[in-house]
Design a protein around this motif. Structure first.
Motif, PDB file in Angstrom:
ATOM      1  N   GLY A   9       0.815  -1.219   0.000  1.00 30.07           N
ATOM      2  CA  GLY A   9       0.000   0.000   0.000  1.00 30.07           C
ATOM      3  C   GLY A   9       0.846   1.264   0.000  1.00 30.07           C
ATOM      4  N   GLY A  10       1.867   1.272   0.862  1.00 27.34           N
ATOM      5  CA  GLY A  10       2.729   2.458   0.974  1.00 27.34           C
ATOM      6  C   GLY A  10       3.510   2.678  -0.304  1.00 27.34           C
ATOM      7  N   GLN A  11       3.975   1.575  -0.904  1.00 31.41           N
ATOM      8  CA  GLN A  11       4.725   1.698  -2.167  1.00 31.41           C
ATOM      9  C   GLN A  11       3.801   2.176  -3.286  1.00 31.41           C
ATOM     10  OE1 GLN A  11       6.232  -2.346  -2.214  1.00 31.41           O
ATOM     11  NE2 GLN A  11       8.323  -1.644  -1.786  1.00 31.41           N
ATOM     12  N   GLN A  12       2.564   1.639  -3.286  1.00 28.64           N
ATOM     13  CA  GLN A  12       1.600   2.078  -4.317  1.00 28.64           C
ATOM     14  C   GLN A  12       1.344   3.586  -4.217  1.00 28.64           C
ATOM     15  OE1 GLN A  12      -2.084  -0.090  -4.732  1.00 28.64           O
ATOM     16  NE2 GLN A  12      -1.091  -2.075  -4.455  1.00 28.64           N
ATOM     17  N   GLN A  13       1.246   4.074  -2.968  1.00 29.51           N
ATOM     18  CA  GLN A  13       0.975   5.502  -2.807  1.00 29.51           C
ATOM     19  C   GLN A  13       2.174   6.321  -3.307  1.00 29.51           C
ATOM     20  OE1 GLN A  13      -1.430   7.277  -2.989  1.00 29.51           O
ATOM     21  NE2 GLN A  13      -2.333   7.740  -0.988  1.00 29.51           N
ATOM     22  N   ARG A  14       3.384   5.819  -3.018  1.00 23.99           N
ATOM     23  CA  ARG A  14       4.566   6.537  -3.518  1.00 23.99           C
ATOM     24  C   ARG A  14       4.649   6.440  -5.045  1.00 23.99           C
ATOM     25  NH1 ARG A  14       9.289   4.125  -0.569  1.00 23.99           N
ATOM     26  NH2 ARG A  14       7.808   2.684   0.342  1.00 23.99           N
ATOM     27  N   LEU A  15       4.153   5.312  -5.599  1.00 26.46           N
ATOM     28  CA  LEU A  15       4.092   5.188  -7.062  1.00 26.46           C
ATOM     29  C   LEU A  15       3.146   6.257  -7.635  1.00 26.46           C
ATOM     30  CD1 LEU A  15       4.827   3.658  -9.674  1.00 26.46           C
ATOM     31  CD2 LEU A  15       2.911   2.107  -9.215  1.00 26.46           C
ATOM     32  N   CYS A  16       2.019   6.460  -6.937  1.00 29.44           N
ATOM     33  CA  CYS A  16       1.061   7.483  -7.398  1.00 29.44           C
ATOM     34  C   CYS A  16       1.685   8.879  -7.297  1.00 29.44           C
ATOM     35  CB  CYS A  16      -0.228   7.422  -6.582  1.00 29.44           C
ATOM     36  SG  CYS A  16      -1.147   5.911  -6.888  1.00 29.44           S
ATOM     37  N   ILE A  17       2.505   9.084  -6.263  1.00 24.44           N
ATOM     38  CA  ILE A  17       3.189  10.383  -6.136  1.00 24.44           C
ATOM     39  C   ILE A  17       4.208  10.531  -7.276  1.00 24.44           C
ATOM     40  CG2 ILE A  17       4.785  11.729  -4.687  1.00 24.44           C
ATOM     41  CD1 ILE A  17       3.256  10.571  -2.237  1.00 24.44           C
ATOM     42  N   ALA A  18       4.927   9.435  -7.574  1.00 23.88           N
ATOM     43  CA  ALA A  18       5.886   9.466  -8.699  1.00 23.88           C
ATOM     44  C   ALA A  18       5.154   9.779 -10.002  1.00 23.88           C
ATOM     45  CB  ALA A  18       6.612   8.129  -8.797  1.00 23.88           C
ATOM     46  N   ARG A  19       3.972   9.171 -10.169  1.00 23.74           N
ATOM     47  CA  ARG A  19       3.170   9.399 -11.374  1.00 23.74           C
ATOM     48  C   ARG A  19       2.762  10.876 -11.468  1.00 23.74           C
ATOM     49  NH1 ARG A  19      -2.156   5.903 -11.412  1.00 23.74           N
ATOM     50  NH2 ARG A  19      -2.834   7.560 -10.026  1.00 23.74           N
ATOM     51  N   THR A  20       2.451  11.465 -10.310  1.00 24.70           N
ATOM     52  CA  THR A  20       2.072  12.886 -10.282  1.00 24.70           C
ATOM     53  C   THR A  20       3.276  13.769 -10.626  1.00 24.70           C
ATOM     54  OG1 THR A  20       0.477  12.371  -8.563  1.00 24.70           O
ATOM     55  CG2 THR A  20       1.047  14.692  -8.841  1.00 24.70           C
ATOM     56  N   ILE A  21       4.416  13.422 -10.041  1.00 28.93           N
ATOM     57  CA  ILE A  21       5.626  14.227 -10.249  1.00 28.93           C
ATOM     58  C   ILE A  21       6.114  14.154 -11.696  1.00 28.93           C
ATOM     59  CG2 ILE A  21       8.082  14.379  -9.645  1.00 28.93           C
ATOM     60  CD1 ILE A  21       7.341  13.301  -6.879  1.00 28.93           C
ATOM     61  N   ALA A  22       5.846  13.001 -12.348  1.00 29.19           N
ATOM     62  CA  ALA A  22       6.410  12.736 -13.684  1.00 29.19           C
ATOM     63  C   ALA A  22       6.035  13.797 -14.719  1.00 29.19           C
ATOM     64  CB  ALA A  22       5.978  11.359 -14.161  1.00 29.19           C
ATOM     65  N   VAL A  23       4.885  14.453 -14.515  1.00 27.89           N
ATOM     66  CA  VAL A  23       4.470  15.458 -15.505  1.00 27.89           C
ATOM     67  C   VAL A  23       4.891  16.870 -15.076  1.00 27.89           C
ATOM     68  CG1 VAL A  23       2.585  14.106 -16.497  1.00 27.89           C
ATOM     69  CG2 VAL A  23       2.138  15.525 -14.484  1.00 27.89           C
ATOM     70  N   SER A  24       5.870  16.940 -14.172  1.00 27.97           N
ATOM     71  CA  SER A  24       6.426  18.214 -13.689  1.00 27.97           C
ATOM     72  C   SER A  24       5.364  19.213 -13.248  1.00 27.97           C
ATOM     73  CB  SER A  24       7.264  18.871 -14.796  1.00 27.97           C
ATOM     74  OG  SER A  24       8.300  18.021 -15.151  1.00 27.97           O
ATOM     75  N   PRO A  25       4.604  18.837 -12.224  1.00 28.84           N
ATOM     76  CA  PRO A  25       3.584  19.789 -11.753  1.00 28.84           C
ATOM     77  C   PRO A  25       4.230  20.930 -10.986  1.00 28.84           C
ATOM     78  CG  PRO A  25       3.708  17.946 -10.241  1.00 28.84           C
ATOM     79  CD  PRO A  25       4.692  17.657 -11.345  1.00 28.84           C
ATOM     80  N   GLU A  26       3.433  21.958 -10.715  1.00 25.78           N
ATOM     81  CA  GLU A  26       3.914  23.051  -9.867  1.00 25.78           C
ATOM     82  C   GLU A  26       3.292  22.955  -8.483  1.00 25.78           C
ATOM     83  OE1 GLU A  26       3.185  26.697 -12.253  1.00 25.78           O
ATOM     84  OE2 GLU A  26       3.232  25.268 -13.900  1.00 25.78           O
ATOM     85  N   VAL A  27       2.087  22.392  -8.487  1.00 30.35           N
ATOM     86  CA  VAL A  27       1.351  22.243  -7.227  1.00 30.35           C
ATOM     87  C   VAL A  27       0.918  20.787  -7.100  1.00 30.35           C
ATOM     88  CG1 VAL A  27      -0.696  22.991  -5.919  1.00 30.35           C
ATOM     89  CG2 VAL A  27       0.491  24.621  -7.390  1.00 30.35           C
ATOM     90  N   ILE A  28       1.012  20.240  -5.876  1.00 29.99           N
ATOM     91  CA  ILE A  28       0.511  18.878  -5.650  1.00 29.99           C
ATOM     92  C   ILE A  28      -0.575  18.942  -4.577  1.00 29.99           C
ATOM     93  CG2 ILE A  28       1.081  16.522  -4.951  1.00 29.99           C
ATOM     94  CD1 ILE A  28       3.953  17.025  -5.816  1.00 29.99           C
ATOM     95  N   LEU A  29      -1.743  18.406  -4.926  1.00 31.96           N
ATOM     96  CA  LEU A  29      -2.852  18.350  -3.974  1.00 31.96           C
ATOM     97  C   LEU A  29      -2.922  16.924  -3.435  1.00 31.96           C
ATOM     98  CD1 LEU A  29      -5.510  20.140  -6.235  1.00 31.96           C
ATOM     99  CD2 LEU A  29      -3.927  21.199  -4.604  1.00 31.96           C
ATOM    100  N   MET A  30      -3.050  16.775  -2.141  1.00 26.42           N
ATOM    101  CA  MET A  30      -3.099  15.443  -1.541  1.00 26.42           C
ATOM    102  C   MET A  30      -4.342  15.333  -0.680  1.00 26.42           C
ATOM    103  SD  MET A  30       0.845  14.833  -0.472  1.00 26.42           S
ATOM    104  CE  MET A  30       2.110  14.580  -1.723  1.00 26.42           C
ATOM    105  N   ASP A  31      -5.166  14.344  -0.999  1.00 24.39           N
ATOM    106  CA  ASP A  31      -6.404  14.160  -0.248  1.00 24.39           C
ATOM    107  C   ASP A  31      -6.255  12.948   0.662  1.00 24.39           C
ATOM    108  OD1 ASP A  31      -8.921  14.202   0.736  1.00 24.39           O
ATOM    109  OD2 ASP A  31      -9.948  14.175  -1.199  1.00 24.39           O
ATOM    110  N   GLU A  32      -5.933  13.185   1.908  1.00 24.30           N
ATOM    111  CA  GLU A  32      -5.671  12.124   2.889  1.00 24.30           C
ATOM    112  C   GLU A  32      -4.744  11.051   2.328  1.00 24.30           C
ATOM    113  OE1 GLU A  32      -8.898  10.814   5.327  1.00 24.30           O
ATOM    114  OE2 GLU A  32     -10.206  12.277   4.391  1.00 24.30           O
ATOM    115  N   PRO A  33      -3.533  11.416   1.956  1.00 25.69           N
ATOM    116  CA  PRO A  33      -2.671  10.469   1.231  1.00 25.69           C
ATOM    117  C   PRO A  33      -2.141   9.313   2.074  1.00 25.69           C
ATOM    118  CG  PRO A  33      -1.435  12.439   1.808  1.00 25.69           C
ATOM    119  CD  PRO A  33      -2.857  12.691   2.192  1.00 25.69           C
ATOM    120  N   ALA A  34      -2.252   9.423   3.387  1.00 27.04           N
ATOM    121  CA  ALA A  34      -1.667   8.353   4.213  1.00 27.04           C
ATOM    122  C   ALA A  34      -2.703   7.661   5.083  1.00 27.04           C
ATOM    123  CB  ALA A  34      -0.552   8.933   5.086  1.00 27.04           C
TER     124      ALA A  34
END
Lengths: 241, 278
Positions: B177-202
């Motif tokens: 689960g924890g790795q999957q969430q970090r994978l989702c964060i990696a997926r978000t970062i991959a498109v070079s965002p400027e802002v990251i919104l997290m809805d209860e990520p943990a």
């Protein structure tokens, strides 16, 4: 009121835990007040029996400090208190250190009472008025402090803080008188020194009382007013009061 | 741009919520939201909320269930556009540009303002493809080697690369689960965002995986502006620099996290974070 600071949580168990800490804190405050009163009386009256009682009872003050520390540690670990609850726990942890030290100073008075062979501060002697003026001021301030703590009354806490100068004035008056005594009658130096150390113990109690009142204001207002001189302190609090 | 609504005074028990207290605005704002109102059909979910997200800081949005914090977060990258009958008014400005302007492409916006959800939701694809998907559809890589580099860098920034570098072709759903969430964060970062919104990520993770995510959030703020919705007060206190307390769809108080958790100004904030909210 103190009660208002500990009630109303969704977890009634948490309310009860804070209530237990409160009970122990007031028990400790009452005990320390009695220690100071009895130690002062023992010294003034040359009451050896009462002095022994004070020395013996100091272990009870120490035990209460340990117990309250343990209760507060449990609350920090299990409840992770925030906002006024956090300030309350921090305040209690700090206050009990000062109460315990006031207890230690009372024990010093009691030891001094045991060491003197004669009633050297008795009412018919001149130093009595200076020594009792300081002692009674400290007792009055301690009593008012414990009342302010029970009510978390910041107005009263501030008034007691303002009395700090009075403590130093009375201490200085006593000290000047004692120095005169030593100059005029060198034979009295030993007994006068004993009074000096006792007066110093009373003055230190005054410092601990100030610390307690600073934490009452911290708890109630969220303002850390330590190490501010009186004018700055009043200016800081004027924004809130 | 839109009509500004003036909401009525809401009450909670004896306490009136009349405007917000604290410091909701800052000098170095990455995003500025003003007079935001959100309606689901006739129901108003957000009442006249105005606040800034400070650049390269973590802003925590806290409050009881149903207070509107997730609704507000979802407005920031126009996720609520997808909900029929949802109407958003007010102003959302990022670096001077209005996010709800007609010429703003929501798909491009969501690349600039990424989102991580409560439940890890990797695509049913390989670990590599999960991260490569965004850069591919946005055309961010011109060659396979460039794409490889984006995937590796993103996984490294998400603190996952060393754990998965030997199995990039394995399904993302096979991770913990924890790795999957970090994978989702990696997926978000991959498109070079400027802002990251997290809805209860943990909230679906164990304490160790949570600590890893929180550490990651602290590192990510160096490069990104982050807004996080969390039910864990301790988490908000640990990871954020600014905290906003929502109640009944209104912003009650916003300020420095240190101040909010030691000496909040509003009674409702005090009640909520000290566990007195019924």
């Amino acid at each position: 009121m103190f009660e208002n600071n500990i009630k109303g949580h969704i977890s009634k168990q948490f309310d009860m835990e804070l209530e237990t800490v409160r009970e122990h804190l007031f028990k400790m405050g009452g005990l320390v007040e009695k220690q100071v009163q009895d130690a002062f009386t023992a010294l003034v009256d040359g009451n050896d029996k009462l002095a022994k009682k004070v020395i013996k009872r100091d272990s009870k003050v120490n035990a209460l400090e340990l117990k309250i520390d343990e209760l507060c540690t449990q609350i920090l670990a299990q409840r992770q208190p925030a906002a006024s609850d956090l300030r309350l726990i921090i305040t209690i942890i700090k206050i009990i250190t000062d109460l315990e030290r006031i207890g230690d100073e009372a024990e010093k008075l009691a030891v001094a009472a045991q060491n003197v062979k004669e009633k050297h501060i008795s009412a018919d002697r001149e130093e009595y008025q200076y020594f009792s003026a300081l002692g009674e001021l400290i007792l009055e301030m301690l009593k008012k402090t414990l009342d302010a703590l029970a009510r978390m009354d910041t107005d009263d806490a501030l008034e007691i803080i303002k009395q700090e100068n009075e403590v130093h004035e009375r201490f200085d008056e006593l000290l000047s008188y004692l120095i005169d005594c030593m100059k005029k009658k060198p034979k009295t130096i030993k007994s006068v020194l004993s009074i000096t150390w006792s007066a110093r113990a009373l003055e230190r109690m005054g410092d601990h009382i100030q610390n307690i009142n600073e934490f009452i204001i911290y708890q109630a207002k969220g303002r850390d007013i330590r190490h501010l001189d009186l004018d700055k302190l009043i200016a800081t609090l004027d924004e809130d009061f | 741009m839109n009509t500004v609504m003036t909401s009525e005074n809401l009450t909670s028990g004896d306490i009136v919520i009349n405007g917000s207290v604290g410091t909701p605005f800052c000098d170095d704002a990455k995003m500025s939201m003003r007079n935001v109102n959100v309606f689901y059909a006739e129901n108003q979910a957000i009442h006249d909320v105005s606040l800034d997200l400070a650049k390269n800081q973590v802003t925590a949005l806290i409050g009881p269930s149903g207070c509107g914090k997730s609704t507000f977060l979802r407005c920031i990258n126009r996720m609520n556009d997808l909900i029929p009958q949802c109407k958003v008014t007010g102003s959302f400005v990022m670096d001077g540009a209005e996010l709800y302007a007609k010429n703003m492409d929501p798909v491009l916006l969501r690349a600039r303002v990424g989102m991580v959800f409560q439940k890890p939701n990797p695509f049913p694809k390989s670990i590599y493809e999960n991260v490569a998907y965004g850069p591919k559809i946005h055309g961010l890589a011109t060659s396979k080697s460039e794409l490889d580099e984006i995937v590796e860098t993103s996984l490294q920034k998400a603190g996952l690369f060393n754990e998965v570098k030997d199995r990039l072709d394995k399904p993302g759903t096979g991770l913990s689960g924890g790795q999957q969430q970090r994978l989702c964060i990696a997926r978000t970062i991959a498109v070079s965002p400027e802002v990251i919104l997290m809805d209860e990520p943990a909230s679906a993770l164990d304490p160790i995986a949570t600590a890893v995510i929180e550490e990651l959030i602290s590192e990510l703020k160096e490069k990104y502006t982050i807004a996080i919705v969390t039910h864990s007060m301790q988490q908000a206190a640990r990871v954020s620099q600014k905290t906003a307390y929502f109640h009944l769809g209104k912003l009650v108080e916003m300020g420095d996290t240190k101040q909010i958790f030691t000496n909040p100004s509003h009674q409702l904030t005090e009640n909520y974070i000290s566990g007195r909210f019924g």
